[in-house]
Write an enzyme that holds these catalytic residues in place. Structure first.
Site, PDB file in Angstrom:
ATOM      1  N   HIS A 557       0.828  -1.200   0.000  1.00 50.07           N
ATOM      2  CA  HIS A 557       0.000   0.000   0.000  1.00 50.07           C
ATOM      3  C   HIS A 557       0.867   1.256   0.000  1.00 50.07           C
ATOM      4  CE1 HIS A 557      -3.563  -2.313   2.048  1.00 50.07           C
ATOM      5  NE2 HIS A 557      -3.313  -2.718   0.814  1.00 50.07           N
ATOM      6  N   HIS A 601      -7.326  -0.125   1.772  1.00 50.01           N
ATOM      7  CA  HIS A 601      -6.489  -0.852   0.830  1.00 50.01           C
ATOM      8  C   HIS A 601      -6.442   0.014  -0.418  1.00 50.01           C
ATOM      9  CE1 HIS A 601      -6.313  -4.943   2.856  1.00 50.01           C
ATOM     10  NE2 HIS A 601      -7.038  -4.178   3.661  1.00 50.01           N
TER      11      HIS A 601
END
Length: 625
Positions: A557, A601
């Site tokens: 991420h 996410h």
């Protein structure tokens, strides 16, 4: 790249394994040959051979999540020409199979980046280097990731706007999340937080184990509400919402490009084309094109309107710096002529996680061992209209929980910890997929997981993810060679407080494991010592601190290498309209612009950024004459 032939070999291998056990279905072999013919039809090579000095209204560099989305939206106007340039190829059946997501990271579809050696994290990785996967394929990381769809918390985006980025509050970005989404979520059909007509399919994972059901029930018993984490409140527990369509991966390429690629003559797609630098008029600081290599030959494309970098959190800053846009001292040291001094790559955030704890159970045949995939599972997955076999499991991840640590100073509705409940571990694929993709040492697998794999003992893992890290990394160029990977130092856990928050998360995970729903299936902590942590009492705080630094695990991420912010922000590279500060006709549109990492996410965020950018670009340039 993993191809259709691999799938056919898997099918044959499974059939032969069943035959050796004496339980093979004699009729299945008759189906393998025609299925092999079906699987033989691979995606045609996309694009065309480029023509040097071609001109396009918009040149989109990078065919990942944001690049595919943006190119599709901009080419909706048939009078605008769009070039989409991607360094990789095209996804195939291997990419579309959720259970194989860890294996895609071992292929040419992954750039294969690794960090510089770490001192405070990734101690269980070879050479103390964290693997940092990024997609190198049309669809980008959306074609190789775990497919989790999580937009984040409303407070994240309100914070972006408050920091000097007008237009990026939650109420202003929510319509762009909705624009991309085509939800198939049972029980949420009337929710105002979901759309049912966008390009990107979002659905609950179709394959579900009893382990996941027990975990969700236990989390509720521990005080977490059932929630739609993409809805009104993020706090709580839920089964995973995934970017899949009928149980198969639905990437940015599948959603945005594949349906229109043959219908839009104004959209030209170039694969296996590596952009090496931007073409910039230094006097006016105007980007007017790109230089790239295709089949070892150099080409130039010219942009009539804009060059848009969507090359990802590592690729976009690298191309900027190679083109003279970046930290002055660093560029001059490499002999790169300075065009615009900006703090490119000077900040990089990520959600570092702990791979564990792992719990064994008294259940049978619930954990997603690859050895449990049957020929029938494979045939059903590739031939049924709606796949719901083990092959539809998104890397084993089945449920998410969002909660606050004891030390959190954030508002009550803003979690700082996420649990990813996975029906397995490194043992699930006998150390052939996740272990290699994450760069874990052999010793970690041998001492922690090998016996689980040999016995096929049912178990599950709770990955504990830190949402708001204080540790900040950075990116820089190794040299002037555009084919040298950038140097990546995520600096995970250099702030001790990050370790303590993850430790709070592990303790919360242990409390959930003690709830009746998980005790009914005999859930108990895997009693094996993490290599390197032998000097600490098992399950003590110091043991867990050692484990956190050893079993460091990124869900990739990474953000903020081309941070969005006003000119007065000393860390900003682009403004709120994603234009590079001090430059003309140059934008960055991907997750690298994220100013502060959200409780999300980030793949969902990348879709949103591109949808919003498309509107901003169209507003600026209007309709063509």
């Amino acid at each position: 790249m993993m191809g259709s032939r691999w799938v056919l070999l898997l099918l044959l291998g499974l059939w032969m394994a069943e035959e050796s056990r004496g339980d093979a279905d004699p009729y299945l072999l008759d189906q393998i040959v025609p299925l092999g013919e079906l699987l033989g039809f691979q995606e045609p090579a996309l694009g065309r051979d480029p023509r040097n000095l071609s001109s396009y209204d918009f040149i989109v560099v990078g065919g990942g999540t944001s690049g595919c989305t943006l190119a599709s939206r901009l080419s909706e106007d048939p009078r605008r020409s769009v070039a989409l340039i991607e360094a990789g190829g095209v996804e195939n059946l291997g990419h579309l199979t959720p259970l194989l997501s860890s294996y895609t990271q071992l292929t040419a579809s992954n750039w294969g980046f690794k960090s510089v050696p770490q001192n405070a994290s990734c101690l269980g990785m070879n050479h103390r280097q964290c693997a940092l996967p990024r997609g190198k394929v049309l669809g980008g990381s959306s074609s190789i990731n775990t497919m989790i769809y999580n937009r984040g918390n409303r407070r994240d985006y309100d914070g972006w706007a408050a920091a000097g980025n007008p237009g990026w509050s939650y109420q202003e970005v929510l319509p762009y999340f909705l624009r991309s989404e085509r939800a198939h979520l049972e029980g949420l059909e009337q929710s105002p937080y979901h759309n049912h007509s966008g390009p990107l399919s979002v659905e609950f994972v179709r394959y579900r184990t009893k382990l996941a059901e027990a975990f969700v029930e236990a989390a509720v018993e521990a005080g977490l509400p059932l929630t739609d984490y993409n809805g009104e409140s993020q706090n709580g527990v839920s089964y995973v919402q995934a970017t899949t369509l009928n149980g198969r991966r639905h990437s940015a390429y599948s959603a945005y490009i594949q349906p229109v690629r043959d219908l839009r003559p104004n959209l030209h797609i170039f694969t296996f084309a590596r952009v090496t630098r931007l073409l910039v008029d230094e006097a006016s600081k105007t980007a007017y094109g790109v230089e790239f290599l295709h089949k070892n030959q150099s080409y130039v494309f010219r942009a009539l309107k804009e060059v848009i970098l969507s090359a990802g959190v590592f690729g976009s800053p690298q191309i900027l710096m190679l083109s003279g846009i970046g930290p002055e001292k660093d560029l001059r040291a490499l002999g790169i002529p300075l065009v615009q001094a900006l703090p490119v790559g000077r900040r990089m955030y990520d959600h570092i996680s702990h791979f564990g704890p792992t719990f064994v159970t008294n259940t049978s045949r619930q954990t997603n061992y690859f050895s449990r995939v049957t020929t029938t599972d494979v045939l059903s997955f590739y031939t049924d209209s709606k796949a719901d076999t083990r092959m539809s499991s998104i890397g084993g991840v089945e449920a998410l929980a969002f909660l606050k640590s004891n030390r959190s100073e954030l508002p009550p509705d803003w979690p700082d910890i996420e649990f990813m409940m996975t029906a397995g571990s490194l043992a699930s694929d006998e150390g052939t997929g996740v272990k290699m993709g994450a760069n874990f040492k052999d010793e970690v697998y041998e001492k922690l997981y090998k016996e689980l794999a040999k016995s096929e003992q049912d178990h599950f893992t709770l990955l504990v993810m830190l949402f708001h890290p204080r540790s900040v990394g950075r990116l820089w160029l190794k040299d002037r060679n555009p084919f040298s990977p950038p140097q990546l130092d995520p600096h995970y856990y250099t702030e001790d407080r990050d370790v303590e928050v993850v430790l709070d998360g592990i303790k919360a995970a242990l409390r959930i494991s003690e709830m009746p729903a998980l005790q009914r299936i005999g859930a108990r902590l895997l009693n094996r010592i993490v290599p390197g942590c032998e000097d600490f009492q098992f399950a003590s705080d110091d043991y867990w601190r050692c484990s956190i630094r050893t079993l460091s695990f990124t869900i990739y991420h990474q953000v903020s290498t081309c941070r969005m912010g006003p000119r007065i922000d000393p860390h900003a590279v682009v403004d709120h309209r994603l234009k590079v500060h001090g430059m003309r006709r140059l934008r960055v549109v991907d997750a690298s612009i994220v100013p502060v990492i959200p409780a999300a996410h980030t793949n969902a965020v990348a879709f949103m950024i591109a949808e919003k950018a498309a509107d901003m670009i169209r507003d600026e340039w209007g309709s063509s004459d």
